[in-house]
Design an enzyme around this catalytic site. Structure first.
Site, mmCIF file in Angstrom:
data_model
loop_
_atom_site.group_PDB
_atom_site.id
_atom_site.type_symbol
_atom_site.label_atom_id
_atom_site.label_comp_id
_atom_site.label_asym_id
_atom_site.label_seq_id
_atom_site.Cartn_x
_atom_site.Cartn_y
_atom_site.Cartn_z
ATOM 1 N N SER A 172 -77.533 124.131 18.357
ATOM 2 C CA SER A 172 -77.225 122.966 18.579
ATOM 3 C C SER A 172 -76.178 122.496 19.087
ATOM 4 O O SER A 172 -75.370 121.559 19.571
ATOM 5 C CB SER A 172 -76.890 123.147 17.084
ATOM 6 O OG SER A 172 -75.448 124.092 17.253
ATOM 7 N N HIS B 99 -83.941 120.624 17.694
ATOM 8 C CA HIS B 99 -82.687 120.807 16.851
ATOM 9 C C HIS B 99 -83.259 120.270 15.833
ATOM 10 O O HIS B 99 -83.205 119.376 15.430
ATOM 11 C CB HIS B 99 -81.620 120.390 17.106
ATOM 12 C CG HIS B 99 -80.381 120.466 17.171
ATOM 13 N ND1 HIS B 99 -79.747 119.731 16.880
ATOM 14 C CD2 HIS B 99 -80.199 121.707 15.775
ATOM 15 C CE1 HIS B 99 -78.117 120.199 16.829
ATOM 16 N NE2 HIS B 99 -78.341 120.885 15.677
ATOM 17 N N GLU C 146 -83.852 116.674 16.921
ATOM 18 C CA GLU C 146 -83.720 116.252 18.308
ATOM 19 C C GLU C 146 -84.637 116.896 19.101
ATOM 20 O O GLU C 146 -84.279 118.194 18.990
ATOM 21 C CB GLU C 146 -82.041 116.710 18.664
ATOM 22 C CG GLU C 146 -80.893 116.244 18.447
ATOM 23 C CD GLU C 146 -79.667 116.284 18.453
ATOM 24 O OE1 GLU C 146 -79.196 114.799 18.808
ATOM 25 O OE2 GLU C 146 -79.549 117.159 18.154
ATOM 26 N N ASN D 85 -74.474 116.196 18.050
ATOM 27 C CA ASN D 85 -72.699 116.794 17.682
ATOM 28 C C ASN D 85 -72.245 117.012 18.648
ATOM 29 O O ASN D 85 -70.924 116.395 18.684
ATOM 30 C CB ASN D 85 -73.375 118.073 17.367
ATOM 31 C CG ASN D 85 -74.214 119.204 16.494
ATOM 32 O OD1 ASN D 85 -73.575 118.345 15.236
ATOM 33 N ND2 ASN D 85 -75.424 119.272 16.206
#
Length: 282
Positions: free
Chosen positions: A119, A140, A152, A190
């Site tokens: 992540s 991800h 992602e 994130n």
């Protein structure tokens, strides 16, 4: 590239979720973990996930039986040598990831794609572990994997076009929407989300409002489906802290420093839902 067998390293919540969607999409899955008890919990989590879909009439009992039959859980990493794509879904620890990737580099068959579900860790840095870094890519997923539509797909400096395009196609085969992302600390989601959670922890730490009030403010004032502190509990406070530390280290900017309350809660073992206690009790 033709891909029909997917290897997954790590039978935790993320690895099991990835296994669930892969098997449901008709792919053969090798779920690997060195810990037999983790594998057993993974099997239970997988079964519970499918049972939930049956109760919602999104799968039949027959579909579940077929999907479960496509998953082989094993503590023998050599079984990953049959896989067309191997996804590393271990804990967010760079040393552990490097160790796993070195083993995968030895085990994986020529031409197999090696992906990471990290992540926050640099894809370029992880790729350098491999003899052929062009076959490495970030993939991800988001938690809980069966319910979250996004993946992602992150290109490292060494990632080949073929590797990247095949990974996007795999995400789409799993019924996910893929966004194409350059390698950067925290990637896209994130990079935005975790600092917001960290700021909510600062607000709590400073006594601006209670956890309930902070979360209600973001649900009702920003139309978020879940407040940031409840979301932190779902993600795991240790994971939130690890991501913040990576972003701060890589960006070199003090605005990304983790809240001291977040650090203290992780030190206390109050990690959220998985330990039954975080910003809330479960």
């Amino acid at each position: 590239m033709n891909y029909e067998t997917i290897g997954i390293v790590g039978a935790g919540q993320m690895g099991t979720g990835i296994a669930q969607v892969c098997a449901a999409a008709g792919l053969t899955v090798v779920l690997s973990d060195v810990d037999e008890s983790a594998l057993e919990r993974g099997r239970e989590r997988l079964s519970a996930g499918y049972d939930s879909l049956v109760s919602k009439q999104k799968m039949t009992a027959g579909d579940v039986a077929e999907a479960m039959a496509r998953v082989k859980a094993t503590s023998h990493s050599a079984a990953l040598g049959t896989c067309d794509v191997v996804i590393e879904a271990a804990t967010e620890n760079v040393g552990i990831k490097h160790q796993i990737l070195r083993e995968l580099d030895r085990i994986a068959k020529p031409g197999a794609i090696i992906a990471t579900n990290t992540s926050s860790v640099s894809i370029t840095r992880l790729a350098a572990t491999l003899a052929d870094p062009s076959r490495f890519v970030g993939m991800h997923f988001f938690n809980p994997v069966p319910a979250m539509a996004l993946v992602e797909v992150i290109r490292g400096m060494q990632t080949s076009d073929a590797t990247f395009e095949t990974t996007v196609a795999l995400a789409e085969r799993l019924g996910k929407s893929a966004i194409q992302v350059k390698n950067a600390p925290g990637f896209v989601v994130n990079r935005i989300l975790v600092p917001m959670i960290n700021e909510a922890v600062f607000a709590l730490q400073e006594g601006l409002a209670s956890a309930d009030e902070i979360d209600a403010g973001m649900r009702l004032g920003a139309r978020h489906p879940m407040g940031p502190l409840a979301l932190a509990d779902l993600i795991g406070l240790d994971t939130v802290l690890a991501i913040m530390e990576v972003i701060q280290r890589e960006m070199g900017d003090t605005k990304y420093r983790p809240a001291s309350l977040l650090k203290e809660m992780v030190d206390a073992g109050y990690l959220g839902r998985k330990t039954k206690r975080g910003f809330y009790s479960y």
